[in-house]
Write an enzyme that holds these catalytic residues in place. Structure first.
Site, PDB file in Angstrom:
ATOM      1  N   HIS A 175       0.834  -1.199   0.000  1.00 37.17           N
ATOM      2  CA  HIS A 175       0.000   0.000   0.000  1.00 37.17           C
ATOM      3  C   HIS A 175       0.876   1.260   0.000  1.00 37.17           C
ATOM      4  O   HIS A 175       0.636   2.186  -0.779  1.00 37.17           O
ATOM      5  CB  HIS A 175      -0.904  -0.022   1.237  1.00 37.17           C
ATOM      6  CG  HIS A 175      -1.721   1.207   1.385  1.00 37.17           C
ATOM      7  ND1 HIS A 175      -2.833   1.451   0.622  1.00 37.17           N
ATOM      8  CD2 HIS A 175      -1.557   2.274   2.191  1.00 37.17           C
ATOM      9  CE1 HIS A 175      -3.334   2.621   0.961  1.00 37.17           C
ATOM     10  NE2 HIS A 175      -2.574   3.141   1.921  1.00 37.17           N
ATOM     11  N   TYR A 295       6.212  17.238  13.965  1.00 42.87           N
ATOM     12  CA  TYR A 295       4.909  17.123  14.626  1.00 42.87           C
ATOM     13  C   TYR A 295       4.727  18.132  15.763  1.00 42.87           C
ATOM     14  O   TYR A 295       3.645  18.219  16.344  1.00 42.87           O
ATOM     15  CB  TYR A 295       4.703  15.696  15.160  1.00 42.87           C
ATOM     16  CG  TYR A 295       4.776  14.663  14.052  1.00 42.87           C
ATOM     17  CD1 TYR A 295       3.828  14.643  13.039  1.00 42.87           C
ATOM     18  CD2 TYR A 295       5.807  13.734  14.005  1.00 42.87           C
ATOM     19  CE1 TYR A 295       3.904  13.720  12.013  1.00 42.87           C
ATOM     20  CE2 TYR A 295       5.888  12.798  12.986  1.00 42.87           C
ATOM     21  CZ  TYR A 295       4.940  12.800  11.979  1.00 42.87           C
ATOM     22  OH  TYR A 295       5.010  11.887  10.967  1.00 42.87           O
ATOM     23  N   GLY A 350       6.561  11.425   5.917  1.00 43.46           N
ATOM     24  CA  GLY A 350       6.884  10.315   6.838  1.00 43.46           C
ATOM     25  C   GLY A 350       6.634   8.956   6.207  1.00 43.46           C
ATOM     26  O   GLY A 350       5.758   8.801   5.364  1.00 43.46           O
ATOM     27  N   LEU A 355       9.989   5.356  14.019  1.00 45.63           N
ATOM     28  CA  LEU A 355      10.061   4.977  15.430  1.00 45.63           C
ATOM     29  C   LEU A 355      10.300   3.480  15.623  1.00 45.63           C
ATOM     30  O   LEU A 355      10.893   3.078  16.622  1.00 45.63           O
ATOM     31  CB  LEU A 355       8.797   5.413  16.178  1.00 45.63           C
ATOM     32  CG  LEU A 355       8.697   6.929  16.406  1.00 45.63           C
ATOM     33  CD1 LEU A 355       7.389   7.286  17.094  1.00 45.63           C
ATOM     34  CD2 LEU A 355       9.869   7.439  17.227  1.00 45.63           C
TER      35      LEU A 355
HETATM   36  P1  ADP Z   1       6.461   8.892  10.496  1.00 48.34           P
HETATM   37  O1  ADP Z   1       7.290   8.559   9.332  1.00 48.34           O
HETATM   38  O2  ADP Z   1       5.010   8.883  10.215  1.00 48.34           O
HETATM   39  O3  ADP Z   1       6.938  10.114  11.191  1.00 48.34           O
HETATM   40  P2  ADP Z   1       7.310   7.493  12.891  1.00 48.34           P
HETATM   41  O4  ADP Z   1       7.436   6.049  13.138  1.00 48.34           O
HETATM   42  O5  ADP Z   1       8.531   8.338  13.015  1.00 48.34           O
HETATM   43  O6  ADP Z   1       6.655   7.630  11.457  1.00 48.34           O
HETATM   44  O7  ADP Z   1       6.206   8.080  13.869  1.00 48.34           O
HETATM   45  C1  ADP Z   1       4.965   7.413  14.008  1.00 48.34           C
HETATM   46  C2  ADP Z   1       3.864   8.394  14.357  1.00 48.34           C
HETATM   47  O8  ADP Z   1       4.049   8.886  15.686  1.00 48.34           O
HETATM   48  C3  ADP Z   1       3.842   9.641  13.507  1.00 48.34           C
HETATM   49  O9  ADP Z   1       3.137   9.408  12.321  1.00 48.34           O
HETATM   50  C4  ADP Z   1       3.157  10.637  14.407  1.00 48.34           C
HETATM   51  O10 ADP Z   1       1.765  10.500  14.272  1.00 48.34           O
HETATM   52  C5  ADP Z   1       3.551  10.206  15.804  1.00 48.34           C
HETATM   53  N1  ADP Z   1       4.643  11.048  16.398  1.00 48.34           N
HETATM   54  C6  ADP Z   1       5.956  10.776  16.397  1.00 48.34           C
HETATM   55  N2  ADP Z   1       6.662  11.713  17.045  1.00 48.34           N
HETATM   56  C7  ADP Z   1       5.745  12.615  17.485  1.00 48.34           C
HETATM   57  C8  ADP Z   1       5.815  13.849  18.248  1.00 48.34           C
HETATM   58  N3  ADP Z   1       6.999  14.333  18.673  1.00 48.34           N
HETATM   59  N4  ADP Z   1       4.671  14.496  18.494  1.00 48.34           N
HETATM   60  C9  ADP Z   1       3.482  14.014  18.089  1.00 48.34           C
HETATM   61  N5  ADP Z   1       3.332  12.872  17.361  1.00 48.34           N
HETATM   62  C10 ADP Z   1       4.442  12.188  17.068  1.00 48.34           C
END
Ligand code: ADP
Length: 398
Positions: A175, A295, A350, A355
């Site tokens: 996807h 974010y 993203g 993470l």
């Molecule tokens: P992405 O590539 O979407 O950033 P990550 O695995 O880095 O993927 O993060 C997963 C999700 O966690 C993000 O899509 C976001 O919704 C949330 N996130 C991560 N860091 C933060 C932050 N500092 N504040 C708020 N939301 C966050």
């Protein structure tokens, strides 16, 4: 004289006869004792063999169930009782009485007709998904008569869970790849259909194509990193690293991005040493600070902090004053492709893998990572790493 001799002979014969009877009865007694001894030893051997058999069956990882010729339970080993969470004595009960699994009863009837059933997958009717593989066969005695049925159970639950995770992952990857690809395809077709003749429109479309190609590139890079981390191919190059210096480098690298959102970056990490792979921890900090900028709020503040923790570890943190993460999503953000706000994450380029890469890297160093947040106030990501005690290795620009 002859009469005296005859009497003597008779007396000798009587004595001999009595001796003989005595000897015979002594022999008979001994024989009887030997027989009893043999029987006792045979009984002991049988008891020992039964005990050994029980130990052997109980040491098996697979569940084992033996049914007699009347389809009543003759033996159930420990693994079997554990698989079916049974404590009561099962001997003499039927499958339905003991387990209340009609599917298994039907399986035993099939073995009755066909002689054997292999690789039968059985889902137990409880709340948690519980899967078993059953191999069953008829047991015959030396005269060829039917003696009973043997059933062996393997726990498939973990395998099934892994299979489902893999399927979900492949579906997610497909996807994620398809979305930017179909956008690129669509805009290229529109350009070819005539939009390229309008330079303004052409430039806008080409920028969209460029952005989506970059997204594909990032996604593939992240997938390769995850694959290398999961397969254990990525070897850690451990050195004593000054975490203040490493944080400084990461903040310098992300300075441009922070400036574009009006975010202020601060390095509050004291001179702490960690025994880590500098490039991998750079990746962790970059991901967390990048997320905090992406974010967090515009004109916000992002701070990297650190302290000596207990039991030979150090703890680092990345804090922002953005909108925060709802409580129920705090653990889930470390799952692959999980996003709190899908549209926002995609807009920011993203991949949804950042993470989970962070978690892998920290865990491969023997540390832990977690998040704390208050909606509307901000988020802090914490992670621990092993403390270093040798001289730090200077951080080279990549
Ligand atoms: P992405 O590539 O979407 O950033 P990550 O695995 O880095 O993927 O993060 C997963 C999700 O966690 C993000 O899509 C976001 O919704 C949330 N996130 C991560 N860091 C933060 C932050 N500092 N504040 C708020 N939301 C966050």
């Amino acid at each position: 004289m002859w009469a005296a001799l005859a009497i003597l002979l008779l007396a000798t014969l009587v004595v001999l006869h009595l001796r003989h009877r005595q000897l015979l009865s002594r022999l008979q007694r001994k024989h009887l004792l030997d027989l009893e001894d043999l029987q006792r030893r045979q009984q002991q051997t049988l008891t020992d063999a039964n005990a050994q058999q029980q130990v052997l069956f109980n040491s098996m990882l697979e569940g084992l169930l033996l049914l007699d010729r009347n389809q009543r339970i003759y033996l159930a080993n420990r693994a079997f009782k554990h698989l079916f969470q049974l404590k009561a004595e099962l001997r003499g009960k039927t499958i339905l009485e003991a387990l209340r699994v009609p599917e298994l009863d039907a399986l035993v009837q099939r073995v009755e007709n066909d002689g054997q059933v292999f690789d039968y997958e059985l889902k137990l009717p409880d709340l948690n998904e519980h899967w078993l593989r059953v191999n069953a066969a008829a047991v015959f005695n030396s005269a060829g008569g039917r003696d009973g049925t043997i059933l062996v159970f393997h726990d498939l639950t973990r395998l099934k869970q892994l299979e489902r995770t893999r399927e979900e992952f492949v579906a997610n990857v497909s996807h994620e790849l398809r979305t930017p690809l179909s956008l690129i395809k669509g805009y290229v077709e529109t350009l070819l259909d005539g939009a390229r003749n309008n330079p303004e429109v052409a430039e806008r479309f080409l920028k969209i194509i460029e952005r989506n190609a970059q997204r594909l590139d990032l996604l593939i890079q992240d997938l390769l990193t995850i694959s290398a981390l999961e397969s254990g191919r990525m070897k850690l190059n451990l050195h004593a690293v000054d975490m203040h210096q490493l944080a400084e480098k990461v903040l310098t690298d992300l300075h441009g991005k922070a400036e574009a959102r009006g975010t202020t970056l601060a390095n509050q990490v004291p001179a702490l040493l960690a025994q880590v792979d500098a490039n991998r921890v750079d990746q962790v900090l970059s991901n967390l600070v990048d997320n905090a900028i992406k974010y967090g709020r515009t004109q916000g503040h992002v701070t990297v902090g650190g302290r000596q923790s207990d039991s030979g570890m150090i703890e680092l943190s990345v804090n922002d004053d953005g909108p925060g993460i709802p409580n129920e999503a705090l653990d889930r953000v470390f799952e692959r492709f999980y996003r709190v706000d899908k549209a926002r994450s995609r807009d920011q380029g993203g991949t949804g893998l950042g993470l989970s890469i962070v978690k892998h890297i920290i865990q491969s160093h023997g540390g832990e990572v977690w998040a704390a947040s208050e909606v509307g106030k901000g988020t802090t990501f914490y992670f621990t790493l092993p403390a270093g005690n040798k001289l730090p290795t200077p951080i080279e620009p990549e």
